[in-house]
Design an enzyme around this catalytic site. Structure first.
Site, PDB file in Angstrom:
ATOM      1  N   HIS A 201      -9.540   8.548   0.398  1.00 28.38           N
ATOM      2  CA  HIS A 201      -8.929   7.551  -0.497  1.00 28.38           C
ATOM      3  C   HIS A 201      -9.683   7.516  -1.825  1.00 28.38           C
ATOM      4  CE1 HIS A 201      -7.903   3.032  -1.226  1.00 28.38           C
ATOM      5  NE2 HIS A 201      -7.163   3.833  -1.944  1.00 28.38           N
TER       6      HIS A 201
ATOM      7  N   MET B 267      -2.649  10.896  -9.301  1.00 31.17           N
ATOM      8  CA  MET B 267      -3.836  11.082  -8.473  1.00 31.17           C
ATOM      9  C   MET B 267      -4.142  12.571  -8.262  1.00 31.17           C
ATOM     10  SD  MET B 267      -4.809   8.039  -8.058  1.00 31.17           S
ATOM     11  CE  MET B 267      -6.116   8.105  -6.856  1.00 31.17           C
TER      12      MET B 267
ATOM     13  N   GLU C  76       4.055   7.894  -1.632  1.00 30.19           N
ATOM     14  CA  GLU C  76       3.552   7.093  -0.512  1.00 30.19           C
ATOM     15  C   GLU C  76       4.676   6.875   0.513  1.00 30.19           C
ATOM     16  OE1 GLU C  76       0.568   6.551   0.071  1.00 30.19           O
ATOM     17  OE2 GLU C  76       0.112   4.579   0.856  1.00 30.19           O
TER      18      GLU C  76
ATOM     19  N   SER D 123      -2.939   5.282   0.149  1.00 33.78           N
ATOM     20  CA  SER D 123      -3.689   4.051  -0.083  1.00 33.78           C
ATOM     21  C   SER D 123      -3.350   2.985   0.957  1.00 33.78           C
ATOM     22  CB  SER D 123      -3.450   3.524  -1.498  1.00 33.78           C
ATOM     23  OG  SER D 123      -2.125   3.670  -1.874  1.00 33.78           O
TER      24      SER D 123
ATOM     25  N   ASP E 286     -29.386   1.526  -1.090  1.00 33.91           N
ATOM     26  CA  ASP E 286     -28.093   1.805  -0.438  1.00 33.91           C
ATOM     27  C   ASP E 286     -27.494   3.106  -0.978  1.00 33.91           C
ATOM     28  OD1 ASP E 286     -28.198  -0.477   1.052  1.00 33.91           O
ATOM     29  OD2 ASP E 286     -26.840  -1.649  -0.208  1.00 33.91           O
TER      30      ASP E 286
ATOM     31  N   ASP F 237       3.232  21.225  -6.694  1.00 28.48           N
ATOM     32  CA  ASP F 237       4.219  20.137  -6.821  1.00 28.48           C
ATOM     33  C   ASP F 237       5.594  20.723  -6.517  1.00 28.48           C
ATOM     34  OD1 ASP F 237       5.776  17.753  -7.879  1.00 28.48           O
ATOM     35  OD2 ASP F 237       3.741  17.126  -8.425  1.00 28.48           O
TER      36      ASP F 237
END
Ligand code: NAD
Length: 724
Positions: free
Chosen positions: A460, A334, A412, A439, A304, A353
């Site tokens: 992700h 992240m 998020e 996410s 796989d 940022d």
């Protein structure tokens, strides 16, 4: 030069000093792999050397390929079962007899390892009197069979035990299957010398032969004793009982037969002569080969993974894209990790940022990791500086000009995400890949915020980014095939493993991990002791027990996700099966004030430094704790729930390939590795797919619809095949 009796896979040259060189070069193959044909060629070459030995001064064995010998042919290994396993035993024993003949030839034999020697390749080298390895990057030396549920069956157990002693052989070579770079392999003792260039490698091998005409293996010398003592010796008597106990501790009840078989073959083989030890080693390997765990692990970790890493899910017909200038939006946990892996892969990274200070802080994360690597001697200070120089912190969109890739990792919040994309899109290259690390938010929805939805895709990542090997690529309704191809190129370039899923709530990984976590909450709700629940998770083979994992994630976030999912599903008229789990989370967070590790109290107690203590004794009072359910049933509930839901993911078009499902489940969400992954588990369940389906139905009758197999599974139970 003569090549009498030797098939064309092996070249045989004798120099003017009478030193023969065997050059391994399997015809039509990119590597020398120990399958039927090549093993036969090797045996013929050894016979030839034996016949000519009186006229030879010594033998050098090397290879014409990039690697020395790549190991055993796993395709062939997969094909053995109880009915034909005697063939494998005979082949192994014949191979061992050849290796034994080589090491008792009476003239020196040197392995000149011009590239990696793993598994069977190293076993051949161990049957030589001296091993020299080319000291080059990417060269790996070791016996990694255990990682595929196997043991080294070409004398690897027998010889390492005789070289290092039982304990050392187990710890440094066999039980974990470490793959060492040449300098480490030298320190461990697997090789004897390093060479700087391929020419020096052969020259050093020949001069060793000239200097050691009477070469002989240590175990063939008079008075030889196994280092550290044989199992019967008084010195070893104290250690012996600790070996199985330590192994039990390490395996924590997981069904991993290979380490146990290795321990047994090492100890039993140390009590007999070398030929009998070889037969014992063969017997244990054959048992492992016909068992389900090695088949599972070979299927996922070799086949796989190979298919995925070769871009198996990549749409055909698009040229490979190289990324040079990457913009990362958001330098938090992240974003900082994503910047690091990109810079390591050679990309220039604009780390953006809200303020330069915040972006600098994100860069500090890379500095910390790289400084550590330098301190450990794993990296030169120059390489660290090169990588760091590629990360450019900024608060100004203008700096992203011309970037060929955007990875967004801001808060998020769909509005914030749409805004940063709108600003970035104005300055980056007109065909830049637009990736979001969300996410939970649907990719198709986020894509409405950009001008080029066909170029928009989910990337992700998992935390911590530098350690976790997986990227779940999420294809939105408008994402183009060209964009998917680019996203796979990007993921492979940063040395991560890509799986591809279609857009849907929780994608694949976040949705299916919930089956494991929520089942633990169901058990708690039913009044099962929390200690037993944790034990079931560990014994099933999950890397962390479920309640502990909940505490790490914090209970508040899953509670929020559960509630929004229940609302969303209710609107679509779909069942969620989560009411009991949501109830437990709500009580923990809202009534009992225990929100997880970061809140200082969760399913476990924590001290003032955040160190985890015991399970909170109040859990018994809150949820009971006296219901008895057999451990096997609890383990099955966790694993079967996840596998049943994975099949639903295929039914709903979320997943595309079995390889993605298996690898995604093990690498992304900690599904037990011995099982070979969520789909492989179904195929290898006791009684095959039909056995799995009847067990799932039994659980559905007893505990509820969440275990009910879908029509796809019911059909598969009849045909015996699933997604083939
Ligand atoms: P974080 O809070 O650590 O970082 C977010 C960063 O984005 C902060 O540094 C913030 O200053 C910055 N930011 C906010 N608005 C910005 C703007 N307008 N322009 C530029 N920067 C801005 O969050 P995180 O944990 O790194 O998560 C980021 C994203 O990754 C989220 O979408 C999250 O869902 C997703 N994600 C997180 C994890 C995880 O385990 N934490 C895993 C996978 C995906």
């Amino acid at each position: 030069m003569s090549d009498i009796d030797i098939p064309e896979d092996i070249r045989y040259d004798v120099d003017s000093d009478g030193i023969a060189t065997l050059t391994l070069d399997a015809v039509g193959q990119s590597a020398n792999t120990l399958g039927d044909r090549f093993s036969a060629a090797l045996a013929a070459a050894i016979d030839h050397v034996i016949a000519e030995k009186d006229s030879l001064r010594g033998v050098v064995i090397t290879s014409a390929k990039k690697t020395f010998v790549a190991g055993t042919d796993l395709n062939q290994i997969r094909g053995y079962n109880r009915d034909n396993i005697a063939e494998l035993a005979a082949m192994l024993n014949a191979g061992k007899a050849g290796f034994r003949a080589l090491e008792t030839l009476g003239i020196p034999v040197v392995a000149a390892l011009n590239g990696s020697a793993l598994g069977g390749g190293l076993e051949l080298a161990l049957a030589c009197h001296h091993r020299i390895a080319l000291d080059a990057p990417k060269v790996e030396i070791g016996l990694p069979e255990v990682q595929l549920g196997l043991l080294p069956g070409g004398g690897g157990v027998v010889r390492t035990v005789r070289m290092f002693g039982i304990q050392q052989a187990l710890l440094s070579v066999l039980l974990q299957g470490q793959k060492y770079p040449p300098a480490k392999a030298l320190a461990v003792g697997l090789i004897d010398e390093l060479a700087a260039t391929p020419e020096e490698l052969i020259a050093q091998a020949k001069s060793w032969i000239k200097a050691n005409p009477d070469a002989c293996q240590p175990w063939d010398r008079k008075g030889y004793k196994i280092p550290g003592g044989a199992p019967g010796s008084p010195a070893f008597a104290q250690i012996l009982p600790a070996l199985p106990a330590n192994l039990r501790k390490q395996l924590k009840g997981q069904p991993m037969p290979a380490p146990r078989a290795i321990l047994a073959a090492a100890v039993e083989g140390a009590q007999v002569d070398i030929d009998s030890a070889g037969l014992i080693e063969t017997r244990y390997l054959c048992e492992l080969v016909i068992g389900p765990v090695s088949k599972n692990m070979i299927s996922s970790f070799f086949f796989d993974l190979q298919s995925i890493n070769k871009g198996g899910s990549r749409p055909d017909g698009y040229p490979v894209t190289e990324f040079r200038k990457a913009a990362v939006l958001g330098a938090g946990m992240m974003g900082a990790g994503i910047a690091y892996v990109q810079a390591r892969a050679g990309m220039t990274v604009l780390l953006k940022d809200l303020s330069v200070e915040a972006a600098e802080k994100g860069k500090d994360y890379s500095r910390g990791l790289l400084d550590k690597a330098v301190a450990k001697g794993k990296m030169t200070p120059q390489r660290r500086d090169e990588i760091l120089d590629r990360i450019i912190p900024t608060a100004d969109y203008a700096d992203l000009e011309g970037a060929d890739l955007v990875v967004e990792a801001v808060f998020e919040d769909p509005e914030v995400k749409k805004q940063v994309f709108a600003d970035a899109e104005k300055v980056v290259a007109a065909d830049a890949l637009l990736g979001s690390n969300t996410s939970t938010l649907p990719i198709t929805g986020l894509a409405t915020g950009v001008e080029r939805p066909a170029d928009f895709i989910g990337l992700h990542f998992f935390s911590p980014v530098d350690k976790m090997p997986l990227v779940e690529i999420v294809v939105g309704a408008q994402t183009s095939d060209a964009t998917l191809a680019k996203a796979i190129d990007y993921t492979l370039a940063i040395k991560k493993t890509p799986i591809v899923v279609n857009d849907s709530r929780g994608f694949f990984t976040s949705r299916v991990i919930a089956g494991f976590l929520d089942e633990a909450l169901e058990l708690l709700h039913e009044g099962v002791s929390p200690v037993s629940i944790e034990q079931a998770g560990v014994q099933a083979g999950y890397p962390a027990p479920p309640l502990q994992l909940f505490d790490e994630l914090t209970l508040t976030l899953p509670l929020k996700i559960h509630r929004s999912m229940e609302e969303g599903y209710a609107a679509e008229g779909r069942p969620t099966y989560t009411q009991n789990a949501t109830g437990v989370l709500a009580r923990m967070v809202e009534e009992l004030g225990r929100g997880g590790r970061s809140a200082g109290a969760g399913f476990y107690d924590y001290d003032e430094n955040g160190k985890r203590g015991k399970l909170w004794p109040g859990l018994r009072e809150a949820f009971g704790g006296t219901t008895e359910i057999p451990l096997r049933e609890m383990k099955d509930r966790m694993m079967i729930r996840q596998s049943v839901d994975t099949v639903r993911c295929f039914d709903e078009g979320v997943l595309r390939t079995v390889a993605d499902a298996n690898i995604g489940s093990i690498f992304g969400i900690g599904y037990p590795a011995w099982s070979g992954g969520v789909i492989q588990f179904i195929k290898q369940y006791e009684g095959g797919i039909a056995g799995f389906v009847s067990r799932a139905q039994e659980l559905a009758d007893r505990y509820g619809e969440r275990f009910a197999p879908s029509q796809t599974l019911l059909d598969s139970a009849k045909t015996g095949t699933l997604f083939e």
